[in-house]
Scaffold this motif. Sequence first.
Motif, short mmCIF file in Angstrom:
data_model
loop_
_atom_site.label_atom_id
_atom_site.label_comp_id
_atom_site.label_asym_id
_atom_site.label_seq_id
_atom_site.Cartn_x
_atom_site.Cartn_y
_atom_site.Cartn_z
N TYR A 1 15.99 -4.94 2.79
CA TYR A 1 16.14 -5.92 1.72
C TYR A 1 15.99 -5.28 0.34
O TYR A 1 16.82 -5.48 -0.55
CB TYR A 1 15.10 -7.03 1.90
N HIS A 2 14.95 -4.46 0.15
CA HIS A 2 14.74 -3.89 -1.18
C HIS A 2 15.70 -2.73 -1.47
O HIS A 2 16.03 -2.49 -2.63
CB HIS A 2 13.27 -3.49 -1.34
N ALA A 3 16.15 -2.05 -0.44
CA ALA A 3 17.21 -1.05 -0.66
C ALA A 3 18.48 -1.74 -1.13
O ALA A 3 19.18 -1.25 -2.04
CB ALA A 3 17.46 -0.27 0.63
N GLN A 4 18.81 -2.86 -0.52
CA GLN A 4 19.99 -3.63 -0.94
C GLN A 4 19.86 -4.07 -2.39
O GLN A 4 20.82 -3.97 -3.18
CB GLN A 4 20.17 -4.84 -0.03
N ARG A 5 18.67 -4.55 -2.77
CA ARG A 5 18.45 -5.00 -4.15
C ARG A 5 18.61 -3.86 -5.14
O ARG A 5 19.05 -4.07 -6.28
CB ARG A 5 17.05 -5.59 -4.28
N MET A 6 18.25 -2.65 -4.71
CA MET A 6 18.34 -1.49 -5.60
C MET A 6 19.68 -0.74 -5.48
O MET A 6 19.90 0.24 -6.17
CB MET A 6 17.18 -0.52 -5.30
N GLY A 7 20.53 -1.21 -4.57
CA GLY A 7 21.83 -0.57 -4.40
C GLY A 7 21.76 0.76 -3.66
O GLY A 7 22.60 1.64 -3.88
N LEU A 8 20.79 0.92 -2.76
CA LEU A 8 20.61 2.17 -2.03
C LEU A 8 21.18 2.06 -0.62
O LEU A 8 21.15 0.99 0.00
CB LEU A 8 19.12 2.54 -1.92
N ARG B 1 7.53 2.15 -2.48
CA ARG B 1 8.00 3.48 -2.07
C ARG B 1 9.41 3.75 -2.60
O ARG B 1 9.71 4.86 -3.08
CB ARG B 1 7.98 3.58 -0.54
N LEU B 2 10.29 2.77 -2.51
CA LEU B 2 11.66 2.96 -2.96
C LEU B 2 11.75 3.16 -4.47
O LEU B 2 12.57 3.95 -4.95
CB LEU B 2 12.53 1.77 -2.54
N GLN B 3 10.90 2.47 -5.20
CA GLN B 3 10.93 2.62 -6.65
C GLN B 3 10.43 3.99 -7.10
O GLN B 3 10.74 4.43 -8.22
CB GLN B 3 10.10 1.51 -7.31
N LEU B 4 9.67 4.66 -6.26
CA LEU B 4 9.15 5.99 -6.61
C LEU B 4 10.11 7.12 -6.24
O LEU B 4 9.82 8.28 -6.51
CB LEU B 4 7.80 6.21 -5.91
N LEU B 5 11.23 6.80 -5.65
CA LEU B 5 12.21 7.83 -5.31
C LEU B 5 12.79 8.45 -6.58
O LEU B 5 12.97 7.77 -7.60
CB LEU B 5 13.35 7.23 -4.48
N GLU C 1 1.17 7.25 1.32
CA GLU C 1 0.28 6.73 0.29
C GLU C 1 0.96 5.69 -0.60
O GLU C 1 0.33 4.70 -1.01
CB GLU C 1 -0.26 7.88 -0.56
N ALA C 2 2.24 5.87 -0.90
CA ALA C 2 2.95 4.91 -1.73
C ALA C 2 3.12 3.58 -1.00
O ALA C 2 3.03 2.50 -1.61
CB ALA C 2 4.31 5.47 -2.15
N VAL C 3 3.38 3.65 0.30
CA VAL C 3 3.50 2.43 1.11
C VAL C 3 2.15 1.71 1.16
O VAL C 3 2.07 0.49 0.93
CB VAL C 3 4.00 2.77 2.53
N ALA C 4 1.08 2.45 1.43
CA ALA C 4 -0.25 1.84 1.50
C ALA C 4 -0.67 1.26 0.14
O ALA C 4 -1.30 0.20 0.08
CB ALA C 4 -1.27 2.87 1.96
N ALA C 5 -0.28 1.93 -0.94
CA ALA C 5 -0.60 1.42 -2.28
C ALA C 5 0.08 0.08 -2.52
O ALA C 5 -0.51 -0.86 -3.08
CB ALA C 5 -0.19 2.43 -3.34
N GLY C 6 1.33 -0.03 -2.09
CA GLY C 6 2.04 -1.30 -2.22
C GLY C 6 1.36 -2.41 -1.44
O GLY C 6 1.18 -3.53 -1.95
N GLN C 7 0.93 -2.10 -0.22
CA GLN C 7 0.26 -3.12 0.58
C GLN C 7 -1.05 -3.54 -0.06
O GLN C 7 -1.46 -4.71 0.01
CB GLN C 7 -0.02 -2.61 2.01
N GLY D 1 20.03 8.12 -0.31
CA GLY D 1 19.69 7.01 0.55
C GLY D 1 18.42 7.24 1.34
O GLY D 1 17.81 8.32 1.29
N VAL D 2 18.02 6.23 2.11
CA VAL D 2 16.76 6.28 2.85
C VAL D 2 16.99 5.92 4.31
O VAL D 2 18.00 5.33 4.69
CB VAL D 2 15.73 5.30 2.24
N ILE D 3 16.01 6.29 5.13
CA ILE D 3 16.02 5.94 6.54
C ILE D 3 14.62 5.50 6.94
O ILE D 3 13.62 6.00 6.40
CB ILE D 3 16.50 7.12 7.41
#
Length: 399
Positions: A85-92, A58-62, A149-155, A70-72
Amino acid sequence: MLTYADIQAAATRLRDQVLQTPCVESETLSQIVGAQVFLKFENLQFTASFKERGASNRLQLLSAEEKARGVIAMSAGNHAQGVAYHAQRMGLRAVIVMPRFTPGVKVERTRGFGAEVVLHGDTLEEARQHAFLLSKEQNLTFVHPFDDEAVAAGQGTLALEMLAVQPDLDTLVVAIGGGGLIAGVATAAKALKPGIRVVGVQTQRFPSMLNAVQGTDLPMGQSTIAEGIAVATAGTITREVVKRLVDELLLVDEGDIEQAVLMLLEIEKTLVEGAGAAGLAALIRHREKFAGQKVGLILSGGNIDPLLLAAIIERGMVRSGRLARVRVSARDVPGVLAQITATVAAAGANIEEVHHQRAFTLLAAQNVEIDFVLQTRNQQHVEQVLEALRAAGMQAARA
């Protein structure tokens, strides 16, 4: 609509972002449940949960603009850590709203990934509403824990991995909370192997997806040891996928889940939370539905509170007879305790606790009642200890 192409694209994005976890057979569990059982160890992800997959995708599709703002997210556990964790890795920038009852260890771990944690409300619903409010006020993108849908696709990418290494699986058993995991898994699995059976599992205390799909009105509970799937309202997107692609929904009770957590710890030497053990709990409770099949189970997470784990272990030892409480009645004379303990030792049991009871008993005043907590081998051994005590002239029974 969630598609197989979405999941394939997600797999490409996640290639260097999450761990491709092992999927291997458990010979011992297979013998116990009468089916060939393959375990997908998602509890080995860095944040110990499959939730990383959906969060990262989901974060990569932003868009670039969304990333800048940023995200919440709202979560009491695994989704919070995955997003942080993945927001930190992407600097978000990441803001996580958690209910006030969230265990401190989860709050601190989420903060440790650089997220701004906001504690609000006594329920997940109150936290969700506050997250929506902050999202509008601060112009943050809301990352839903399952109804996206993006979250479910990742799972769903974990199903691609399972079928790549075990293509002849007959059935996949998947725990359901809001439905993001099973929506992704069912979409991927049915596209790769249309004849595969997908079975969803919920706790008897939170049958929200079963109610939504089957039109039933089973009562909702207040708590469960499988808090990761304690979702009161099934997702709108996910329930449509479940209706189309999931073959059966099963319910398990708290005792089944406790037993499954303990079996995985003892047999596989792997730590899972209640939600992560729900699939195995279904095989234990409904083993006739899986007899002789090749079954894939997803160990979806391993974030369990240490105090809860300790209670599960202790209760499991009681059920198996490795921990027993017995009550011995005898004459209250010097040396009687030494005689009892010697008898217990000679029978091969170890004494963990001793409690003398003189005042609160209906026995004659010259008698004493003593409660023991014993470490034993099994239920049969408990009976052998009791017989040894009775043979020594004492009254002895389970307390």
